[in-house]
Each structure stands twice: as structure tokens, then as C-alpha cells.
Design a protein around this motif. Structure first.
Motif, mmCIF file in Angstrom:
data_model
loop_
_atom_site.group_PDB
_atom_site.id
_atom_site.type_symbol
_atom_site.label_atom_id
_atom_site.label_comp_id
_atom_site.label_asym_id
_atom_site.label_seq_id
_atom_site.Cartn_x
_atom_site.Cartn_y
_atom_site.Cartn_z
ATOM 1 N N ASP A 1 30.533 23.846 16.839
ATOM 2 C CA ASP A 1 30.666 22.431 17.202
ATOM 3 C C ASP A 1 32.069 22.142 17.739
ATOM 4 O O ASP A 1 32.242 21.377 18.673
ATOM 5 C CB ASP A 1 30.386 21.536 15.990
ATOM 6 N N VAL B 1 32.285 23.424 21.327
ATOM 7 C CA VAL B 1 31.618 22.525 22.275
ATOM 8 C C VAL B 1 32.415 21.233 22.451
ATOM 9 O O VAL B 1 32.652 20.786 23.579
ATOM 10 C CB VAL B 1 30.183 22.209 21.785
ATOM 11 N N ASP C 1 21.614 25.881 22.870
ATOM 12 C CA ASP C 1 21.776 24.762 21.936
ATOM 13 C C ASP C 1 22.079 23.442 22.632
ATOM 14 O O ASP C 1 21.898 22.387 22.043
ATOM 15 C CB ASP C 1 22.912 25.048 20.942
ATOM 16 N N TYR C 2 22.588 23.500 23.851
ATOM 17 C CA TYR C 2 23.054 22.253 24.459
ATOM 18 C C TYR C 2 22.450 21.959 25.834
ATOM 19 O O TYR C 2 22.960 21.121 26.559
ATOM 20 C CB TYR C 2 24.594 22.259 24.540
#
Ligand SMILES: Nc1nc2c(ncn2[C@@H]2O[C@H](COP(=O)(O)OP(=O)(O)OP(=O)(O)O)[C@@H](O)[C@H]2O)c(=O)[nH]1
Ligand SMILES: [Mg+2]
Length: 373
Positions: free
Chosen positions: A152, A155, A187-188
Motif C-alpha cells: 500500500d 502504491v 491489484d490496481y
């Protein structure tokens, strides 16, 4: 997709230009596989399905041109470093290549460190080492792309530093660039792409552009080949023993002067002079360590190289460059690591000082550094 043409003509796994005419050259894809979506080259197909180890010599000049081109772009440069091979994977001249673009230093593979690690101390250590190597990073993030630790932060920091710019992911071979980009994709975003990753260095062969929602791209790049990393000079089949897969288990040896440690048959560590003290090895647990008396070390090596002292195995002995001796002096009170690029490090808690001789294949980087842990 912004660059459909480029995507069709290039392998979606490693970025190489595709061709259907020569099986023996990089980028080969059988004609009947061209209709697939995405299209990957035969080599990527083999890596993905059979964990194949085939190596391709990529032209370092092309690659340096690619890196040099970053200076004239407006982008964020994400420099990934492998914590296990920090000094071997840090691009010391990076500042020259990136021009005025900001650099985010991402230190990957932190899952390999012992669980009791003091992360704040480690982060300070990384910042200090990066500065000492002339790298001016806008920020430093520690993570494990494979185990999804600290992601996290990765990102969030990329989003913050990027603004509306492209993102170039750069680093030495095998540091986890493609693994990290894959995690960003899966994931994004809702793209169905998967870059090829493998345990062997030299997987990505050319730049791969992954479109971002705002029309910009994240660009995975081939790793720089540094000939001073053990992992680039030993046979590929020996890599499994030196590249750790699980958290490192520190192995502590209480040694008297004139004792020797052999790391397989790859590296020899002589404690030449100093009071009885402890040495802690942080190397892959798949690498056998043998202790002997210094006066017996030559004989032991001659007798057991390629067998008890392996890797390299007997038939690979000729493939490894001959040893160079590095004489290192640890002064009383120093808390240092003997770092051998690609092998790991040996922590010396030199309360009373020590004189060490380290033998490593010619060209492999061996140095003393402030203790990491
Ligand atoms: N332990 C550990 N291994 C990792 C991590 N990230 C990547 N790896 C492993 O490192 C190896 C290389 O990963 P890649 O993503 O192919 O590395 P790369 O930097 O793209 O390599 P090149 O394309 O050769 O430059 C693979 O075996 C990965 O599984 C991590 O966070 N921890
Ligand atoms: Mg790659």
C-alpha cells in the motif's frame, strides 16, 4: 489500448519484438500462436509453463540507450533494489540517467530478512547507504512484491510522486521489477496482462508499456546486467543454491583465528588474525557451509571441490572464474558486514578487530559495509 500496434508486435511477457521465422532467435512465436490474446513469445511460454532457464544475451548498449532516454522524458523513476544484494543491485550512476526526474527507491524482498528485524533501523540504513552511493531519492519504501508486504505504501507513494507522469521501473536483473509491476496490474487495474517473471536473471528483454487509466504508462524494463554479482557469473543451475527463497536463518560461528569457512565451493572466508569471536552468516540455507582449520583449507578444497564443497558441481568447475583474494581489516569496535554480492553477507562483531581474507570468483564485488542488521 493506446499502443495496440506495439502490443501486437511485441511479446506481452518480456517486451521482445516478435518474429515467426527463426526458432533459435529471441522473439520467436509460432504463426498459429499469433491469434492469441495476449501474444507471448516461445521463451516466455516455456518460462511460464516449464520454469525454463534459457538465457538470452541482450545488448547492453541498447539497454543503456533505453535508460539514457529517460532523462528526456517527464516521468517518475522507480528504482528497485534487492535487499539481499543491496550493493550489487543499486545503480550507482542512476542520477546521470534520470536527469531532473524524481527517483523513488523501492527496496524489495524484505520478506527474506529474519522476522525480528528492526524496520526503522533498516530504513535509516538504506537511506544512508543510498546517499553514500550518490543516489538522491525523493522517497524510500521497503516492500516485498512477492509476499505483498508494504505494498500500500508503494502504491500510495507512486501515486503521490507521479502526478500525471509515466512511471519507469528500473533496476538490475532479478530484483523483482516485473513481479512488482504484475502486482500493480492485478491489484490496481482490470487489465488482463501478466509479465513474465522467473528465478533466473535476464527475463525481461525490452521495455513493456502498461497503460494507466489517465493515458500514461507504467514501463517495465530489462534489468541491467552487472558482472560483479555472483549470480551473473556462476552457472544458472547453481543459482538455486545461492538465491534464498525463505527468510534467512542467521548462522553464527564462534571462530578462533586461523579458521576457515567454505560457502559451497564458491567463496572461502579465512579468519586470519584476531581474538576468538563470532561471525554470523546471512546466506541461503540451501548453501552448505563447511568449517575447517586454515592450514588445512587448501588441501580440503583440492580434495572436495565440486562434491562436498559445491556448488559448483564437478562438471561446472571450469565455468566459474578463479578466486581473487580480498584482504579486509576490521578495526576494534567496528560492527560491519563482509558483503559478497549475490552470496549474502557475514556480520563481524569485531570487538577486538579482525584480519580476514575472502576468496571470491574474480570480478565479484566484495566489500566491508556498516552492518545492515
Ligand atoms: N523473496 C522474494 N522474491 C521476490 C520478490 N519479488 C520478486 N521475487 C523473485 O525474484 C525473482 C525475479 O523476479 P522478476 O520479477 O522476474 O525480476 P526482474 O527484476 O523483473 O528481473 P529481470 O527481468 O531479469 O530484470 C523471481 O524468482 C521472483 O519470484 C520478493 O518480494 N521477495
Ligand atoms: Mg523482468
Amino acid at each position: 489500448m493506446p499502443d495496440a500496434q506495439a502490443t501486437i508486435n511485441r511479446c506481452a511477457g518480456c517486451g521482445i519484438a516478435l518474429q515467426t521465422s527463426d526458432k533459435t532467435r529471441p522473439g520467436f512465436v509460432p504463426e498459429n500462436a499469433l491469434g492469441r490474446d495476449p501474444v507471448i513469445c516461445q521463451r516466455c511460454f516455456r518460462i511460464k509453463n516449464y520454469n525454463d532457464a534459457s538465457s538470452v544475451a541482450i545488448d547492453q548498449d541498447d539497454f543503456l540507450r533505453l535508460l539514457g532516454g529517460i532523462a528526456s522524458t517527464n516521468s517518475l523513476v522507480v528504482h528497485i533494489v534487492d535487499l539481499f544484494d543491496f550493493e550489487g543491485s543499486l545503480i550507482s550512476g542512476l542520477q546521470r540517467f534520470v536527469g531532473s526526474n524524481p527517483v523513488l527507491l523501492v527496496v524489495n524482498k524484505i520478506d527474506l530478512l529474519p522476522r525480528v528485524t528492526n524496520w526503522n533501523r533498516l530504513r535509516n540504513w538504506v537511506q544512508k547507504q543510498a546517499r553514500a552511493n550518490g543516489l538522491k531519492a525523493a522517497d524510500v519504501v521497503l516492500c516485498s512484491a512477492r509476499r505483498n508486504i508494504g505494498f500500500d505504501r508503494v502504491v500510495g507513494t507512486i501515486a503521490e510522486l507521479r502526478g500525471d507522469r509515466d512511471v519507469y521501473v528500473v533496476g538490475a536483473t532479478n530484483v523483482g521489477k516485473s513481479t512488482l509491476v504484475n502486482r500493480l496490474i492485478s491489484d490496481y487495474s482490470d487489465l488482463h496482462r501478466e509479465l513474465t517473471v522467473s528465478r533466473y536473471p535476464g527475463t525481461t528483454l525490452d521495455a513493456v508499456h502498461i497503460p494507466l487509466e489517465d493515458g500514461r504508462s507504467i514501463i517495465d524494463t530489462p534489468g541491467i546486467v552487472y558482472p560483479f554479482r555472483l549470480t551473473e557469473v556462476i552457472p544458472r543451475s547453481s543459482l538455486q543454491a545461492v538465491l534464498p527463497d525463505k527468510p534467512l536463518k542467521p548462522a553464527t560461528y564462534q571462530l578462533n583465528a586461523r579458521q576457515t569457512l567454505f560457502f559451497g565451493g564458491l567463496v572461502r572466508f579465512d579468519f586470519v588474525e584476531g581474538e576468538h569471536q563470532s561471525f554470523t552468516a546471512y546466506v541461503s540455507s540451501a548453501l552448505p557451509i563447511h568449517r575447517t582449520k586454515l592450514e588445512r583449507a587448501d588441501e580440503l578444497y583440492e580434495k572436495h571441490k565440486g562434491e562436498m564443497l559445491s556448488p559448483p558441481s564437478r562438471d561446472q568447475l571450469d565455468e566459474v572464474p578463479p578466486w581473487t583474494r580480498h584482504s579486509l581489516r576490521v578495526r576494534p569496535g567496528d560492527n560491519l558486514d563482509v558483503f559478497v554480492s549475490g552470496l549474502g553477507w557475514i556480520q563481524v562483531n569485531g570487538k577486538s578487530g579482525a584480519l580476514l581474507d575472502v576468496y571470491a570468483p574474480k570480478g565479484v564485488k566484495v566489500l566491508l559495509r556498516d552492518a545492515m542488521l
